[in-house]
Design an enzyme around this catalytic site. Structure first.
Site, mmCIF file in Angstrom:
data_model
loop_
_atom_site.group_PDB
_atom_site.id
_atom_site.type_symbol
_atom_site.label_atom_id
_atom_site.label_comp_id
_atom_site.label_asym_id
_atom_site.label_seq_id
_atom_site.Cartn_x
_atom_site.Cartn_y
_atom_site.Cartn_z
ATOM 1 N N THR A 1 0.816 -1.214 0.000
ATOM 2 C CA THR A 1 0.000 0.000 0.000
ATOM 3 C C THR A 1 0.851 1.265 0.000
ATOM 4 O O THR A 1 1.998 1.259 0.461
ATOM 5 C CB THR A 1 -0.912 -0.014 1.250
ATOM 6 O OG1 THR A 1 -1.556 1.248 1.368
ATOM 7 C CG2 THR A 1 -0.115 -0.258 2.529
ATOM 8 N N ASP A 2 0.243 2.360 -0.422
ATOM 9 C CA ASP A 2 0.925 3.661 -0.357
ATOM 10 C C ASP A 2 1.035 4.182 1.081
ATOM 11 O O ASP A 2 1.804 5.103 1.356
ATOM 12 C CB ASP A 2 0.208 4.698 -1.245
ATOM 13 C CG ASP A 2 -1.257 4.928 -0.900
ATOM 14 O OD1 ASP A 2 -1.768 4.303 0.050
ATOM 15 O OD2 ASP A 2 -1.901 5.744 -1.593
ATOM 16 N N GLU A 3 0.268 3.581 1.993
ATOM 17 C CA GLU A 3 0.263 4.110 3.368
ATOM 18 C C GLU A 3 1.607 3.937 4.063
ATOM 19 O O GLU A 3 1.865 4.583 5.074
ATOM 20 C CB GLU A 3 -0.836 3.432 4.199
ATOM 21 C CG GLU A 3 -2.188 3.620 3.579
ATOM 22 C CD GLU A 3 -3.352 3.507 4.550
ATOM 23 O OE1 GLU A 3 -3.118 3.495 5.762
ATOM 24 O OE2 GLU A 3 -4.484 3.447 4.059
ATOM 25 N N TYR B 1 -1.774 -0.395 11.026
ATOM 26 C CA TYR B 1 -1.926 -1.083 9.723
ATOM 27 C C TYR B 1 -0.737 -0.771 8.827
ATOM 28 O O TYR B 1 -0.089 -1.673 8.284
ATOM 29 C CB TYR B 1 -3.234 -0.646 9.039
ATOM 30 C CG TYR B 1 -3.273 -0.976 7.561
ATOM 31 C CD1 TYR B 1 -3.339 -2.299 7.126
ATOM 32 C CD2 TYR B 1 -3.213 0.032 6.595
ATOM 33 C CE1 TYR B 1 -3.360 -2.606 5.757
ATOM 34 C CE2 TYR B 1 -3.236 -0.269 5.235
ATOM 35 C CZ TYR B 1 -3.307 -1.591 4.826
ATOM 36 O OH TYR B 1 -3.319 -1.888 3.474
ATOM 37 N N LYS C 1 2.217 -3.284 7.324
ATOM 38 C CA LYS C 1 2.480 -3.474 5.899
ATOM 39 C C LYS C 1 3.937 -3.090 5.577
ATOM 40 O O LYS C 1 4.602 -3.758 4.790
ATOM 41 C CB LYS C 1 1.522 -2.633 5.047
ATOM 42 C CG LYS C 1 0.082 -3.081 5.077
ATOM 43 C CD LYS C 1 -0.157 -4.478 4.530
ATOM 44 C CE LYS C 1 0.054 -4.594 3.035
ATOM 45 N NZ LYS C 1 -0.355 -5.951 2.532
HETATM 46 P P1 NAD Z 1 -9.710 -7.248 2.369
HETATM 47 O O1 NAD Z 1 -9.704 -6.933 3.823
HETATM 48 O O2 NAD Z 1 -10.925 -6.971 1.562
HETATM 49 O O3 NAD Z 1 -9.396 -8.806 2.165
HETATM 50 C C1 NAD Z 1 -8.402 -9.475 2.887
HETATM 51 C C2 NAD Z 1 -8.567 -10.973 2.658
HETATM 52 O O4 NAD Z 1 -7.514 -11.651 3.360
HETATM 53 C C3 NAD Z 1 -9.886 -11.522 3.180
HETATM 54 O O5 NAD Z 1 -10.441 -12.426 2.251
HETATM 55 C C4 NAD Z 1 -9.485 -12.279 4.448
HETATM 56 O O6 NAD Z 1 -10.333 -13.371 4.754
HETATM 57 C C5 NAD Z 1 -8.073 -12.732 4.092
HETATM 58 N N1 NAD Z 1 -7.247 -12.960 5.274
HETATM 59 C C6 NAD Z 1 -7.081 -12.126 6.335
HETATM 60 N N2 NAD Z 1 -6.262 -12.691 7.238
HETATM 61 C C7 NAD Z 1 -5.868 -13.895 6.723
HETATM 62 C C8 NAD Z 1 -5.016 -14.918 7.172
HETATM 63 N N3 NAD Z 1 -4.384 -14.836 8.350
HETATM 64 N N4 NAD Z 1 -4.834 -16.008 6.388
HETATM 65 C C9 NAD Z 1 -5.468 -16.105 5.191
HETATM 66 N N5 NAD Z 1 -6.311 -15.162 4.722
HETATM 67 C C10 NAD Z 1 -6.494 -14.072 5.472
HETATM 68 O O7 NAD Z 1 -8.437 -6.520 1.771
HETATM 69 P P2 NAD Z 1 -8.229 -5.808 0.363
HETATM 70 O O8 NAD Z 1 -8.751 -4.434 0.431
HETATM 71 O O9 NAD Z 1 -8.683 -6.733 -0.696
HETATM 72 O O10 NAD Z 1 -6.641 -5.716 0.336
HETATM 73 C C11 NAD Z 1 -5.853 -6.773 -0.213
HETATM 74 C C12 NAD Z 1 -4.393 -6.400 -0.114
HETATM 75 O O11 NAD Z 1 -4.155 -5.204 -0.837
HETATM 76 C C13 NAD Z 1 -3.928 -6.135 1.322
HETATM 77 O O12 NAD Z 1 -2.641 -6.679 1.464
HETATM 78 C C14 NAD Z 1 -3.900 -4.620 1.427
HETATM 79 O O13 NAD Z 1 -2.926 -4.206 2.340
HETATM 80 C C15 NAD Z 1 -3.531 -4.236 0.008
HETATM 81 N N6 NAD Z 1 -4.011 -2.913 -0.447
HETATM 82 C C16 NAD Z 1 -5.331 -2.578 -0.329
HETATM 83 C C17 NAD Z 1 -5.775 -1.336 -0.816
HETATM 84 C C18 NAD Z 1 -7.221 -0.931 -0.742
HETATM 85 O O14 NAD Z 1 -7.549 0.205 -1.085
HETATM 86 N N7 NAD Z 1 -8.137 -1.799 -0.330
HETATM 87 C C19 NAD Z 1 -4.860 -0.461 -1.395
HETATM 88 C C20 NAD Z 1 -3.514 -0.842 -1.490
HETATM 89 C C21 NAD Z 1 -3.114 -2.072 -1.019
HETATM 90 O O1 TDX Z 2 -16.676 6.220 7.431
HETATM 91 C C1 TDX Z 2 -15.627 6.720 6.961
HETATM 92 N N1 TDX Z 2 -15.530 8.082 6.866
HETATM 93 C C2 TDX Z 2 -14.417 8.706 6.390
HETATM 94 O O2 TDX Z 2 -14.379 9.945 6.333
HETATM 95 C C3 TDX Z 2 -14.526 5.936 6.510
HETATM 96 C C4 TDX Z 2 -14.585 4.430 6.598
HETATM 97 C C5 TDX Z 2 -13.415 6.580 6.020
HETATM 98 N N2 TDX Z 2 -13.345 7.936 5.979
HETATM 99 C C6 TDX Z 2 -12.134 8.580 5.452
HETATM 100 C C7 TDX Z 2 -10.839 8.089 6.044
HETATM 101 C C8 TDX Z 2 -9.863 8.206 4.880
HETATM 102 O O3 TDX Z 2 -9.340 9.525 4.818
HETATM 103 O O4 TDX Z 2 -12.081 8.243 4.065
HETATM 104 C C9 TDX Z 2 -10.738 7.974 3.651
HETATM 105 C C10 TDX Z 2 -10.662 6.561 3.132
HETATM 106 O O5 TDX Z 2 -10.831 5.697 4.239
HETATM 107 P P1 TDX Z 2 -10.748 4.106 4.098
HETATM 108 O O6 TDX Z 2 -11.710 3.660 3.051
HETATM 109 O O7 TDX Z 2 -10.835 3.509 5.451
HETATM 110 O O8 TDX Z 2 -9.299 3.909 3.459
HETATM 111 P P2 TDX Z 2 -7.832 4.379 3.957
HETATM 112 O O9 TDX Z 2 -7.776 4.563 5.409
HETATM 113 O O10 TDX Z 2 -7.411 5.513 3.084
HETATM 114 O O11 TDX Z 2 -6.999 3.049 3.566
HETATM 115 C C11 TDX Z 2 -7.256 2.388 2.318
HETATM 116 O O12 TDX Z 2 -6.290 2.664 1.365
HETATM 117 C C12 TDX Z 2 -5.044 2.053 1.484
HETATM 118 C C13 TDX Z 2 -7.410 0.885 2.516
HETATM 119 O O13 TDX Z 2 -8.363 0.620 3.504
HETATM 120 C C14 TDX Z 2 -6.103 0.246 2.832
HETATM 121 O O14 TDX Z 2 -6.233 -1.161 2.918
HETATM 122 C C15 TDX Z 2 -5.144 0.571 1.748
HETATM 123 O O15 TDX Z 2 -3.886 0.064 2.051
#
Ligand code: NAD
Ligand code: TDX
Length: 369
Positions: A134-136, A160, A164
């Site tokens: 992630t970019d975080e 988190y 990562k």
């Molecule tokens: P998500 O939370 O939707 O899904 C995570 C999945 O991992 C789920 O299916 C869960 O059951 C599984 N899981 C969790 N713990 C586990 C374990 N111990 N063993 C096996 N499976 C397990 O997450 P996402 O949003 O799909 O993110 C996927 C990946 O991408 C993550 O590594 C996250 O850090 C990264 N990422 C997400 C975003 C975003 O915006 N969502 C952005 C950048 C990077």
């Molecule tokens: O109810 C809300 N209200 C609100 O204002 C929620 C859930 C979020 N927010 C804000 C917080 C953040 O500034 O919106 C922005 C986005 O929030 P999230 O959807 O929780 O994402 P963020 O915290 O930016 O992290 C996401 O991007 C990077 C993903 O959850 C991560 O898994 C990924 O790595």
């Protein structure tokens, strides 16, 4: 032909990746390893479930014996590692699971990969460990700061992000020390089908359709760089196919927006879709749009997230120049696809929200309003 293990393939991005990969490379074997936490949902894999070269394994990346057994059984040559605890708010309240899965779990996979791919007589000719990050990990930007590049120093701010960052370092070290063939991608905020409705965009859509408040943290001025999930999957495909071993690539949407503008755009999109389709008012009678009110009327500013990163922005020049990466969806087309998907898949989001999620939210956010 590859034999993949996709960890976390029942989650949001993992499931989209499985759909993407099985369409693009139908000959490849795909084994999903997923613990089915609250965020994992086998229903997200329904359309691939019956394919002969697909297998779902309900298991945990904390179980190294299982990982090694699967790799042997399946002659795995590629691991695409999505499995993680992924929600920042949860990491603030309950960080332990993030360390377990994101740090220890990633290390388990690396150890199994090292054992099977580097220290074994019947190792495949080539292998790949692709780590999805992630970019975080780069921390937070000020208004005039340049976007994150692969050279930006790590400065994770939430548990988190720290977990990562730690996993990224372990992946890097396994390449440097043991020669494991790894790549890493660091991506910005994704949105699209199958996203669990705890993240900003799907939460706002579900709450708007069910007539509940739309909680915007602080004053809504925080900025994220949004990417439609299929574009992320395409970026990962390019990194796996063409990326340099040991390298890291930033993947982003080139689409920075303030949270409040995202929420307003979701609201305006729903107002428009309800106006175009009268049947929606019968299906979602509690939605403001069903009675001619503006969805925006549900916006509620709530207490800010502790340590809330102010701005994320990705500079994807390296991926663009080296791999030919470019997102295909604009935010306007991507959000329309997402709204339509949510309207067509009500059964999916209602089912995933039946579980412990609501209880957890009410326990942790009762003081939010
Ligand atoms: P998500 O939370 O939707 O899904 C995570 C999945 O991992 C789920 O299916 C869960 O059951 C599984 N899981 C969790 N713990 C586990 C374990 N111990 N063993 C096996 N499976 C397990 O997450 P996402 O949003 O799909 O993110 C996927 C990946 O991408 C993550 O590594 C996250 O850090 C990264 N990422 C997400 C975003 C975003 O915006 N969502 C952005 C950048 C990077
Ligand atoms: O109810 C809300 N209200 C609100 O204002 C929620 C859930 C979020 N927010 C804000 C917080 C953040 O500034 O919106 C922005 C986005 O929030 P999230 O959807 O929780 O994402 P963020 O915290 O930016 O992290 C996401 O991007 C990077 C993903 O959850 C991560 O898994 C990924 O790595």
């Amino acid at each position: 032909m590859r034999s993949l293990i996709v960890t976390g393939g029942a989650g949001f991005i993992g499931a989209n990746f499985v759909h993407y990969w099985s369409n693009r490379y139908p000959e490849d074997r795909i084994v999903v390893l997923d613990a089915l936490t609250y965020a994992g949902n086998q229903a997200s894999l329904e359309s691939v479930q019956d394919r002969p070269n697909f297998r779902f394994v309900h298991g945990n990346i904390l179980d190294r014996t299982l990982i090694a057994k699967l790799m042997r059984e399946e002659s795995t040559d590629t691991i695409v590692h999505f499995a993680a605890e992924s929600h920042v708010d949860r990491s603030i309240h309950e960080p332990d699971a993030f360390i377990q899965t994101n740090v220890i779990g990633t290390h388990n996979l690396l150890m199994a990969a090292r054992e099977l791919w580097l220290d074994s007589d019947d190792a495949p000719a080539t292998h790949r460990f692709h780590h999805v990050s992630t970019d975080e990990v780069y921390g937070s930007l000020g208004v005039d700061d340049p976007a994150f590049t692969e050279q930006t120093p790590y400065a994770p701010n939430s548990p988190y992000a720290a977990s990562k960052a730690s996993s990224d370092h372990l992946v890097r070290a396994y390449h440097h020390t043991y020669g494991l063939e790894v790549t890493t991608s660091n991506c910005s905020n994704n949105y699209g089908p199958y996203q669990f409705p705890e993240k900003l965009i799907p939460l706002m859509i579900v709450n708007a359709l069910t007539g509940q408040p739309l909680p915007v943290y602080g004053d809504g001025s925080n900025i994220r760089d949004w990417l439609y999930v299929e574009d992320h999957c395409r970026g990962i495909d390019l990194v796996i196919g063409k990326g340099k071993l040991g390298a890291t690539y930033n993947i982003g949407g080139n689409n920075e927006r303030r949270n409040i503008d995202i929420v307003r755009q979701v609201c305006a999109g729903l107002d428009r879709i309800f106006a175009e389709n009268e049947k929606l008012s019968d299906r979602f009678p509690d939605a403001p749009a069903a009675s001619g009110r503006k969805t925006e009327s549900l916006i509620t500013f709530v207490k800010d997230r502790p340590g809330h990163d102010w701005r994320y922005a990705i500079d994807a020049t390296l991926a663009t120049e080296e791999l030919g990466y470019a997102p295909r969806q604009s935010f306007e087309t991507g959000i329309r696809l997402t709204l339509n998907w949510m309207l067509e898949n009500e059964h999916w989001w209602r089912a995933v929200m039946d579980g412990s999620y609501r209880e957890w939210i009410s326990k942790n956010y009762s003081d939010n309003a």
